[in-house]
Design a protein around this motif. Structure first.
Motif, PDB file in Angstrom:
ATOM      1  N   THR A  91      -2.710   5.210  -4.060  1.00  0.00           N
ATOM      2  CA  THR A  91      -3.671   6.304  -4.203  1.00  0.00           C
ATOM      3  C   THR A  91      -3.368   7.124  -5.450  1.00  0.00           C
ATOM      4  OG1 THR A  91      -3.884   6.384  -1.810  1.00  0.00           O
ATOM      5  CG2 THR A  91      -4.727   8.257  -3.030  1.00  0.00           C
ATOM      6  N   VAL A  92      -2.130   7.622  -5.580  1.00  0.00           N
ATOM      7  CA  VAL A  92      -1.724   8.417  -6.741  1.00  0.00           C
ATOM      8  C   VAL A  92      -0.458   7.794  -7.327  1.00  0.00           C
ATOM      9  CG1 VAL A  92      -0.994  10.675  -7.566  1.00  0.00           C
ATOM     10  CG2 VAL A  92      -2.689  10.522  -5.762  1.00  0.00           C
ATOM     11  N   ASN A  93      -0.537   7.367  -8.574  1.00  0.00           N
ATOM     12  CA  ASN A  93       0.615   6.788  -9.254  1.00  0.00           C
ATOM     13  C   ASN A  93       1.175   7.794 -10.251  1.00  0.00           C
ATOM     14  OD1 ASN A  93       2.530   4.983 -10.274  1.00  0.00           O
ATOM     15  ND2 ASN A  93       1.111   4.291 -11.841  1.00  0.00           N
ATOM     16  N   GLN A  94       2.382   8.287  -9.956  1.00  0.00           N
ATOM     17  CA  GLN A  94       3.057   9.196 -10.872  1.00  0.00           C
ATOM     18  C   GLN A  94       4.291   8.556 -11.480  1.00  0.00           C
ATOM     19  OE1 GLN A  94       3.758  12.446  -8.197  1.00  0.00           O
ATOM     20  NE2 GLN A  94       1.769  13.374  -8.629  1.00  0.00           N
ATOM     21  N   GLY A  95       4.615   7.356 -11.046  1.00  0.00           N
ATOM     22  CA  GLY A  95       5.790   6.643 -11.533  1.00  0.00           C
ATOM     23  C   GLY A  95       5.394   5.410 -12.320  1.00  0.00           C
ATOM     24  N   GLU A  96       6.081   4.314 -12.025  1.00  0.00           N
ATOM     25  CA  GLU A  96       5.827   3.061 -12.718  1.00  0.00           C
ATOM     26  C   GLU A  96       5.507   1.971 -11.706  1.00  0.00           C
ATOM     27  OE1 GLU A  96       8.768   1.818 -15.585  1.00  0.00           O
ATOM     28  OE2 GLU A  96       9.477   3.867 -15.759  1.00  0.00           O
ATOM     29  N   ILE A  97       4.533   1.141 -12.044  1.00  0.00           N
ATOM     30  CA  ILE A  97       4.204  -0.031 -11.258  1.00  0.00           C
ATOM     31  C   ILE A  97       4.353  -1.237 -12.180  1.00  0.00           C
ATOM     32  CG2 ILE A  97       2.428  -1.268  -9.971  1.00  0.00           C
ATOM     33  CD1 ILE A  97       1.153   1.450  -9.338  1.00  0.00           C
ATOM     34  N   GLU A  98       5.216  -2.174 -11.805  1.00  0.00           N
ATOM     35  CA  GLU A  98       5.417  -3.400 -12.569  1.00  0.00           C
ATOM     36  C   GLU A  98       5.069  -4.577 -11.677  1.00  0.00           C
ATOM     37  OE1 GLU A  98       9.309  -3.737 -14.180  1.00  0.00           O
ATOM     38  OE2 GLU A  98       9.205  -1.829 -15.216  1.00  0.00           O
TER      39      GLU A  98
ATOM     40  N   THR B 207       0.851  -1.187   0.000  1.00  0.00           N
ATOM     41  CA  THR B 207       0.000   0.000   0.000  1.00  0.00           C
ATOM     42  C   THR B 207       0.884   1.234   0.000  1.00  0.00           C
ATOM     43  OG1 THR B 207      -1.668  -1.185   1.276  1.00  0.00           O
ATOM     44  CG2 THR B 207      -1.844   1.200   1.220  1.00  0.00           C
ATOM     45  N   MET B 208       0.591   2.184  -0.911  1.00  0.00           N
ATOM     46  CA  MET B 208       1.338   3.447  -0.996  1.00  0.00           C
ATOM     47  C   MET B 208       0.361   4.596  -1.214  1.00  0.00           C
ATOM     48  SD  MET B 208       4.555   2.446  -3.440  1.00  0.00           S
ATOM     49  CE  MET B 208       5.662   3.747  -2.960  1.00  0.00           C
ATOM     50  N   GLU B 209       0.641   5.734  -0.604  1.00  0.00           N
ATOM     51  CA  GLU B 209      -0.156   6.931  -0.865  1.00  0.00           C
ATOM     52  C   GLU B 209       0.194   7.492  -2.236  1.00  0.00           C
ATOM     53  OE1 GLU B 209      -2.621   8.849   0.632  1.00  0.00           O
ATOM     54  OE2 GLU B 209      -2.860   7.049   1.837  1.00  0.00           O
ATOM     55  N   VAL B 210       1.470   7.851  -2.417  1.00  0.00           N
ATOM     56  CA  VAL B 210       1.938   8.429  -3.680  1.00  0.00           C
ATOM     57  C   VAL B 210       3.137   7.623  -4.157  1.00  0.00           C
ATOM     58  CG1 VAL B 210       2.879  10.466  -4.818  1.00  0.00           C
ATOM     59  CG2 VAL B 210       1.167  10.735  -3.030  1.00  0.00           C
ATOM     60  N   ASN B 211       3.054   7.124  -5.374  1.00  0.00           N
ATOM     61  CA  ASN B 211       4.174   6.405  -5.982  1.00  0.00           C
ATOM     62  C   ASN B 211       4.759   7.280  -7.070  1.00  0.00           C
ATOM     63  OD1 ASN B 211       5.969   4.407  -6.842  1.00  0.00           O
ATOM     64  ND2 ASN B 211       4.513   3.698  -8.371  1.00  0.00           N
ATOM     65  N   SER B 212       5.933   7.844  -6.808  1.00  0.00           N
ATOM     66  CA  SER B 212       6.621   8.634  -7.835  1.00  0.00           C
ATOM     67  C   SER B 212       7.904   7.932  -8.251  1.00  0.00           C
ATOM     68  CB  SER B 212       6.922  10.031  -7.302  1.00  0.00           C
ATOM     69  OG  SER B 212       7.730   9.928  -6.139  1.00  0.00           O
ATOM     70  N   THR B 213       8.021   6.665  -7.931  1.00  0.00           N
ATOM     71  CA  THR B 213       9.222   5.891  -8.212  1.00  0.00           C
ATOM     72  C   THR B 213       8.848   4.659  -9.031  1.00  0.00           C
ATOM     73  OG1 THR B 213       8.966   4.610  -6.192  1.00  0.00           O
ATOM     74  CG2 THR B 213      10.239   6.632  -6.026  1.00  0.00           C
ATOM     75  N   LEU B 214       9.763   3.703  -9.059  1.00  0.00           N
ATOM     76  CA  LEU B 214       9.498   2.418  -9.703  1.00  0.00           C
ATOM     77  C   LEU B 214       9.180   1.405  -8.620  1.00  0.00           C
ATOM     78  CD1 LEU B 214       9.526   0.386 -12.054  1.00  0.00           C
ATOM     79  CD2 LEU B 214      11.976   0.186 -11.725  1.00  0.00           C
ATOM     80  N   LEU B 215       7.971   0.850  -8.655  1.00  0.00           N
ATOM     81  CA  LEU B 215       7.539  -0.180  -7.723  1.00  0.00           C
ATOM     82  C   LEU B 215       7.423  -1.480  -8.499  1.00  0.00           C
ATOM     83  CD1 LEU B 215       6.387  -1.217  -5.023  1.00  0.00           C
ATOM     84  CD2 LEU B 215       4.148  -0.438  -5.811  1.00  0.00           C
ATOM     85  N   LYS B 216       8.240  -2.468  -8.124  1.00  0.00           N
ATOM     86  CA  LYS B 216       8.244  -3.747  -8.827  1.00  0.00           C
ATOM     87  C   LYS B 216       7.880  -4.849  -7.843  1.00  0.00           C
ATOM     88  CE  LYS B 216      10.894  -6.310 -12.150  1.00  0.00           C
ATOM     89  NZ  LYS B 216      12.026  -6.269 -13.041  1.00  0.00           N
ATOM     90  N   VAL B 217       6.828  -5.609  -8.166  1.00  0.00           N
ATOM     91  CA  VAL B 217       6.343  -6.687  -7.318  1.00  0.00           C
ATOM     92  C   VAL B 217       6.370  -7.972  -8.129  1.00  0.00           C
ATOM     93  CG1 VAL B 217       4.420  -7.539  -5.944  1.00  0.00           C
ATOM     94  CG2 VAL B 217       4.873  -5.090  -6.051  1.00  0.00           C
ATOM     95  N   ILE B 218       7.022  -9.002  -7.572  1.00  0.00           N
ATOM     96  CA  ILE B 218       7.102 -10.299  -8.242  1.00  0.00           C
ATOM     97  C   ILE B 218       6.548 -11.353  -7.298  1.00  0.00           C
ATOM     98  CG2 ILE B 218       8.622 -12.030  -9.256  1.00  0.00           C
ATOM     99  CD1 ILE B 218      10.546  -9.756  -9.932  1.00  0.00           C
ATOM    100  N   GLY B 219       5.470 -12.004  -7.705  1.00  0.00           N
ATOM    101  CA  GLY B 219       4.856 -13.051  -6.900  1.00  0.00           C
ATOM    102  C   GLY B 219       3.411 -13.260  -7.295  1.00  0.00           C
ATOM    103  N   ASN B 220       2.862 -14.392  -6.897  1.00  0.00           N
ATOM    104  CA  ASN B 220       1.476 -14.722  -7.216  1.00  0.00           C
ATOM    105  C   ASN B 220       0.537 -14.258  -6.112  1.00  0.00           C
ATOM    106  OD1 ASN B 220       2.273 -16.078  -9.578  1.00  0.00           O
ATOM    107  ND2 ASN B 220       2.730 -17.906  -8.416  1.00  0.00           N
ATOM    108  N   ASN B 221      -0.705 -13.956  -6.476  1.00  0.00           N
ATOM    109  CA  ASN B 221      -1.763 -13.554  -5.545  1.00  0.00           C
ATOM    110  C   ASN B 221      -1.389 -12.311  -4.735  1.00  0.00           C
ATOM    111  OD1 ASN B 221      -3.527 -15.752  -6.191  1.00  0.00           O
ATOM    112  ND2 ASN B 221      -2.152 -17.060  -5.026  1.00  0.00           N
ATOM    113  N   CYS B 222      -0.753 -11.340  -5.359  1.00  0.00           N
ATOM    114  CA  CYS B 222      -0.355 -10.101  -4.681  1.00  0.00           C
ATOM    115  C   CYS B 222      -1.426  -9.027  -4.868  1.00  0.00           C
ATOM    116  CB  CYS B 222       0.980  -9.597  -5.217  1.00  0.00           C
ATOM    117  SG  CYS B 222       2.338 -10.705  -4.848  1.00  0.00           S
ATOM    118  N   ILE B 223      -1.504  -8.125  -3.893  1.00  0.00           N
ATOM    119  CA  ILE B 223      -2.442  -7.013  -3.950  1.00  0.00           C
ATOM    120  C   ILE B 223      -1.638  -5.726  -3.790  1.00  0.00           C
ATOM    121  CG2 ILE B 223      -4.409  -5.895  -2.864  1.00  0.00           C
ATOM    122  CD1 ILE B 223      -5.281  -8.689  -1.918  1.00  0.00           C
ATOM    123  N   ILE B 224      -1.779  -4.804  -4.749  1.00  0.00           N
ATOM    124  CA  ILE B 224      -1.065  -3.529  -4.722  1.00  0.00           C
ATOM    125  C   ILE B 224      -2.102  -2.427  -4.738  1.00  0.00           C
ATOM    126  CG2 ILE B 224       0.530  -2.030  -5.955  1.00  0.00           C
ATOM    127  CD1 ILE B 224       0.678  -5.705  -6.568  1.00  0.00           C
TER     128      ILE B 224
END
Length: 123
Positions: A34-41, A14-31
């Motif tokens: 609130t505000v995405n200004q960067g990248e979510i992978e 959980t993030m309020e503001v993402n202005s960076t690179l957020l990388k999540v690797i795994g099954n059954n994950c929840i991301i």
């Protein structure tokens, strides 16, 4: 640019503001962001990405994933790779160009594909 990496199955991020690179690797994950200004992978099966305001990019690789966005802004990007992936914008499901990786129809094994690409590059 900072980079945050999360590895493992059934992770919740959980993030309020993402202005960076957020990388999540795994099954059954929840991301949830609130505000995405960067990248979510996200790489994994049956993952869920919830973004309220999307200014940046969201990339999801895997089957059975759901990307839920409250509001999309100009210049944002959403890409899905895999079967049975869905994009929901403001409560309505949107058609998106979903891509599925495939082997060459002329080969029976991944090694055949790699071998043919390698010999082509060496020429």
């Amino acid at each position: 640019m900072k980079k945050y990496s999360v590895l493992g199955n059934k992770k919740k991020v959980t993030m309020e503001v993402n202005s960076t690179l957020l990388k999540v690797i795994g099954n059954n994950c929840i991301i949830r962001v609130t505000v995405n200004q960067g990248e979510i992978e996200v790489v994994g099966n049956d993952c869920r990405v919830d973004v309220i305001d999307n200014y940046g990019s969201v990339n999801l690789v895997g089957s059975g994933g759901v990307v839920s966005i409250g509001k999309r802004w100009r210049g944002d990007k959403v890409s899905l790779v895999g079967p049975d992936c869905h994009v929901v914008v403001d409560g309505k499901e949107k058609k998106s160009a979903s891509y599925e990786a495939q082997l060459s129809p002329f080969s029976k094994d991944l090694d055949d594909v790699i071998e043919s690409i390698f010999t082509f590059v060496m020429r």
